[in-house]
Design an enzyme around this catalytic site. Structure first.
Site, PDB file in Angstrom:
ATOM      1  N   THR A   1       0.982  -0.931   0.171  1.00 14.15           N
ATOM      2  CA  THR A   1      -0.038   0.389   0.232  1.00 14.15           C
ATOM      3  C   THR A   1       1.216   1.394  -0.199  1.00 14.15           C
ATOM      4  O   THR A   1       2.405   1.239   0.179  1.00 14.15           O
ATOM      5  CB  THR A   1      -1.052  -0.093   1.772  1.00 14.15           C
ATOM      6  OG1 THR A   1      -0.565  -0.049   1.884  1.00 14.15           O
ATOM      7  CG2 THR A   1      -2.032  -0.986   1.325  1.00 14.15           C
TER       8      THR A   1
ATOM      9  N   HIS B   1       2.023   3.190   2.285  1.00 12.98           N
ATOM     10  CA  HIS B   1       2.086   3.555   3.595  1.00 12.98           C
ATOM     11  C   HIS B   1       3.113   4.419   3.314  1.00 12.98           C
ATOM     12  O   HIS B   1       3.896   5.141   4.252  1.00 12.98           O
ATOM     13  CB  HIS B   1       2.182   3.022   4.254  1.00 12.98           C
ATOM     14  CG  HIS B   1       0.621   2.733   5.553  1.00 12.98           C
ATOM     15  ND1 HIS B   1      -0.214   2.362   5.108  1.00 12.98           N
ATOM     16  CD2 HIS B   1       0.430   3.315   6.873  1.00 12.98           C
ATOM     17  CE1 HIS B   1      -1.484   2.488   6.824  1.00 12.98           C
ATOM     18  NE2 HIS B   1      -1.294   3.097   6.954  1.00 12.98           N
TER      19      HIS B   1
HETATM   20  N1  RBF Z   1       6.632   1.344  10.381  1.00 14.77           N
HETATM   21  C1  RBF Z   1       8.813   1.414  10.419  1.00 14.77           C
HETATM   22  O1  RBF Z   1       8.983   1.759  10.787  1.00 14.77           O
HETATM   23  N2  RBF Z   1       8.536   0.694   9.377  1.00 14.77           N
HETATM   24  C2  RBF Z   1       7.348   0.709   8.306  1.00 14.77           C
HETATM   25  O2  RBF Z   1       7.934   0.078   7.145  1.00 14.77           O
HETATM   26  C3  RBF Z   1       6.496   0.213   8.786  1.00 14.77           C
HETATM   27  N3  RBF Z   1       4.869   0.165   8.261  1.00 14.77           N
HETATM   28  C4  RBF Z   1       3.889   0.797   8.342  1.00 14.77           C
HETATM   29  C5  RBF Z   1       2.709  -0.286   7.762  1.00 14.77           C
HETATM   30  C6  RBF Z   1       1.531   0.118   7.806  1.00 14.77           C
HETATM   31  C7  RBF Z   1       0.826  -0.356   6.757  1.00 14.77           C
HETATM   32  C8  RBF Z   1       1.577   0.313   8.793  1.00 14.77           C
HETATM   33  C9  RBF Z   1      -0.679   0.782   9.454  1.00 14.77           C
HETATM   34  C10 RBF Z   1       2.723   1.320   9.981  1.00 14.77           C
HETATM   35  C11 RBF Z   1       4.115   1.263   9.369  1.00 14.77           C
HETATM   36  N4  RBF Z   1       4.794   1.536   9.918  1.00 14.77           N
HETATM   37  C12 RBF Z   1       6.065   0.968  10.153  1.00 14.77           C
HETATM   38  C13 RBF Z   1       4.472   2.534  11.666  1.00 14.77           C
HETATM   39  C14 RBF Z   1       4.482   3.518  11.639  1.00 14.77           C
HETATM   40  O3  RBF Z   1       5.666   3.823  11.592  1.00 14.77           O
HETATM   41  C15 RBF Z   1       3.735   4.020  12.698  1.00 14.77           C
HETATM   42  O4  RBF Z   1       4.154   3.395  13.728  1.00 14.77           O
HETATM   43  C16 RBF Z   1       2.503   4.308  13.134  1.00 14.77           C
HETATM   44  O5  RBF Z   1       1.459   4.581  12.095  1.00 14.77           O
HETATM   45  C17 RBF Z   1       1.898   4.374  14.950  1.00 14.77           C
HETATM   46  O6  RBF Z   1       1.757   5.645  13.821  1.00 14.77           O
END
Ligand code: RBF
Length: 162
Positions: free
Chosen positions: A95, A97
């Site tokens: 996605t 994100h």
């Molecule tokens: N945080 C990361 O540090 N690395 C990632 O690859 C990552 N992928 C995410 C993918 C999705 C679909 C979501 C919802 C969150 C992801 N997050 C990732 C977490 C993001 O940095 C954060 O902690 C959350 O969105 C809560 O604010």
């Protein structure tokens, strides 16, 4: 791609300076913890190798890379900190994100640096897959955490001087 040709953590061409008089905070994301743990090791090793005292390195763990922004903002309430190193790893998923997180973190960290007038270093891997991340977290392209540490020392010394 140029990165396939070299170890990105070869600092032999840089004048780094001595970090003994500097205090650091490392804000590290727990998402992709194997990678960010390796980045953290690299950052601490890099700081200590250039004279930083372990007692002058504060480590703060936040949930994900998105929280690096608030984490950096919070730790800089402590006015004794000279530089902040933000470490994270965002891996491309199915996605959008990835784009939102990467853009937010890049802009957010820059804003925090300007708000506090202190160096806030971007040590966030943004990769297509886990293999690319491992290559940059102590693998064949060096350790981006160590690279971030060098940048923090250089910028911390500049900031201290002016
Ligand atoms: N945080 C990361 O540090 N690395 C990632 O690859 C990552 N992928 C995410 C993918 C999705 C679909 C979501 C919802 C969150 C992801 N997050 C990732 C977490 C993001 O940095 C954060 O902690 C959350 O969105 C809560 O604010």
């Amino acid at each position: 791609m140029s990165s396939s040709l070299k170890n990105l953590s070869d600092f032999s061409h840089l004048e780094v300076g001595n970090a003994k008089g500097l205090k650091f905070a490392i804000v590290v994301a727990q998402w992709n913890a194997t990678i960010t743990g390796a980045l953290l090791d690299g950052a601490v090793t890099g700081l200590v190798a250039h004279g930083a005292l372990e007692s002058n390195i504060e480590v703060v763990r936040v949930p994900g890379s998105y929280e690096l922004i608030a984490g950096a903002d919070i730790v800089l309430r402590d006015e004794s900190i000279d530089a902040v190193i933000c470490l994270g790893c965002v891996i491309q998923g199915e996605t959008r994100h990835f784009d939102f997180i990467c853009n937010a973190v890049g802009n957010g960290i820059a804003n925090v640096a300007l708000k506090y007038n202190k160096p806030v270093i971007f040590g966030v891997l943004t990769t297509d897959n886990q293999e690319q991340a491992l290559d940059r977290a102590g693998g064949k392209h060096g350790n981006k955490g160590e690279e971030a540490a060098i940048t923090a020392i250089q910028m911390g010394l500049i900031s201290q001087k002016y």
